[in-house]
Design an enzyme around this catalytic site. Structure first.
Site, short mmCIF file in Angstrom:
data_model
loop_
_atom_site.label_atom_id
_atom_site.label_comp_id
_atom_site.label_asym_id
_atom_site.label_seq_id
_atom_site.Cartn_x
_atom_site.Cartn_y
_atom_site.Cartn_z
CB THR A 1 -74.80 6.13 -37.39
OG1 THR A 1 -74.39 5.61 -36.14
CG2 THR A 1 -74.45 7.59 -37.44
CG ASP B 1 -77.14 1.46 -31.64
OD1 ASP B 1 -76.79 2.61 -31.41
OD2 ASP B 1 -76.33 0.50 -31.75
CB SER B 2 -76.03 -2.52 -35.57
OG SER B 2 -74.75 -2.11 -35.24
CG ASP C 1 -71.59 0.06 -33.12
OD1 ASP C 1 -70.66 0.69 -33.65
OD2 ASP C 1 -72.31 0.53 -32.22
CD GLN D 1 -55.26 -11.74 -28.61
OE1 GLN D 1 -54.57 -10.74 -28.45
NE2 GLN D 1 -55.50 -12.60 -27.64
CB CYS D 2 -52.81 -10.55 -36.04
SG CYS D 2 -51.45 -10.78 -34.91
N1 ASP Z 1 -74.21 2.46 -32.87
C1 ASP Z 1 -74.42 2.56 -34.29
C2 ASP Z 1 -74.96 1.24 -34.79
O1 ASP Z 1 -74.21 0.31 -34.95
C3 ASP Z 1 -73.15 2.93 -34.96
C4 ASP Z 1 -73.26 3.12 -36.47
O2 ASP Z 1 -74.21 2.83 -37.13
O3 ASP Z 1 -72.24 3.59 -37.03
O4 ASP Z 1 -76.13 1.12 -35.01
#
Ligand code: ASP
Length: 341
Positions: free
Chosen positions: A13, A57-58, A90, A277-278
């Site tokens: 992002t 995008d990750s 992400d 899961q915690c």
């Molecule tokens: N979808 C984006 C990514 O992981 C989200 C981000 O960067 O905050 O590339």
């Protein structure tokens, strides 16, 4: 000598713009991104950048990208004092965890950062994240890097990468590390908790281990999970490892079908790694009746490890040509500060 930092831009992002048409966010190249951060020059550092092509995008990150990233660091290791990796939030914690296992004898910082809002937007968190990450990557004490670790800097906190998870998709506080305190905090000054930083005791030559085995799965328990679901997972062709996300302190249903299926998995040579899961606390098999069977079957305790670190550690160890016994032994050991023993 001016401090030197290499910025490696993988996407995320931080460098996205809205696409005309549907308005969705997609990453742009580094030249466009760097227009928005001329103040980086004010450090007086030598700052170079390398951009992935294409930028991602990750959510599209795969182990191949981990290799490309590690290779970029390896090829440039001698030339810079530190590295900043711009990465989508992400899967940032997965990549940072994977990289922490791949690198040997790291004595320079590799600081991951990104943003919740693109850097071209007025209220972006990306500028502060990037500027402080660069300062941390260059920071030294007595000629040594202050934080020679793979870490994540986000929203004024520096965390160990393999202790971090993404916990919020909306707030600027996107990451947390519940089981290990922050390595540094950026306020008016950047305050480092140097006692908590991994010391580079090993003065060997920096090198990267590129082997991973992706024949793994995360099995998250939920009330009502069906035997057929667990059975199909165990029967996946070639499966070698399961990260079992159990309840609380490592507890699972103690119904016989579940115990039998886990026993079947273990007998097939599948490594079962029990994490909670915690997001805080740790697995303590044997504390409740509902985890005793797992302990007896040779399920390995993940203690206080994050899901991201557990999965990448399992993939890494399974990639190393080790016996199952050795994989289990190293899973339970502290390799890169990812587990509290
Ligand atoms: N979808 C984006 C990514 O992981 C989200 C981000 O960067 O905050 O590339």
């Amino acid at each position: 000598m001016k401090p030197s930092v290499l910025i490696i831009y993988t996407g995320g992002t931080i460098g996205m713009v809205q696409r005309p048409g549907d308005g969705s966010l997609a990453p742009v190249n580094f030249d466009e991104l760097s227009k928005d951060i001329p103040m980086l020059n004010e450090f007086g550092y030598l700052i170079d950048s390398i951009s992935f092509n294409p930028v991602l995008d990750s959510s599209n990150i795969t182990p191949d990208i981990w290799y490309e990233l590690a290779r970029t660091i390896e090829e440039n290791y001698e030339k810079y004092d530190g590295f900043v990796v711009l990465h989508g939030t992400d899967t940032m914690a997965y990549t940072a965890s994977a990289l922490s296992f791949m690198v040997e004898n790291l004595d320079k910082p590799v600081v991951f950062t990104g943003a919740q809002l693109p850097i071209g937007i007025l209220r972006t968190d990306g500028k502060e994240n990037l500027i402080t990450a660069v300062e941390i990557a260059a920071a030294k004490i007595n000629g040594q890097s202050k934080v020679p670790e793979v870490c994540i800097y986000f929203n004024s906190k520096l965390f160990r990468g393999n202790r971090t998870s993404k916990i919020d998709s909306q707030q600027f506080r996107a990451f947390d590390s519940r089981n290990y305190p922050e390595l540094a905090k950026a306020g008016v000054e950047i305050t480092y908790n140097l006692d908590l930083v991994n010391k580079t005791t090993n003065k060997g030559i920096f090198r990267v281990n590129y082997k991973f085995d992706t024949n793994v799965v995360i099995l998250k328990l939920f009330p009502g999970i069906q035997p057929s679901v667990v059975d199909s997972i165990i029967n996946i062709e070639g499966l070698r490892g399961i990260v079992l996300e159990s309840y609380g302190s490592g507890n699972v249903p103690n119904s016989s079908w579940f115990t039998d299926l886990i026993e079947k998995a273990v007998k097939k040579g599948i490594v079962v790694f029990n994490i909670s899961q915690c997001v805080g606390g740790r697995v303590q098999m044997g504390m409740y009746e509902t985890s005793v069977n797992m302990q007896k079957l040779g399920v390995v305790s993940g203690n206080d490890m994050s899901t991201e670190a557990s999965l990448t550690k399992l993939m890494f160890l399974l990639g190393q040509n080790l016996s199952i016994k050795e994989v289990k032994k190293y899973l339970g050991q502290n390799l890169k500060g990812e587990i509290t023993l």
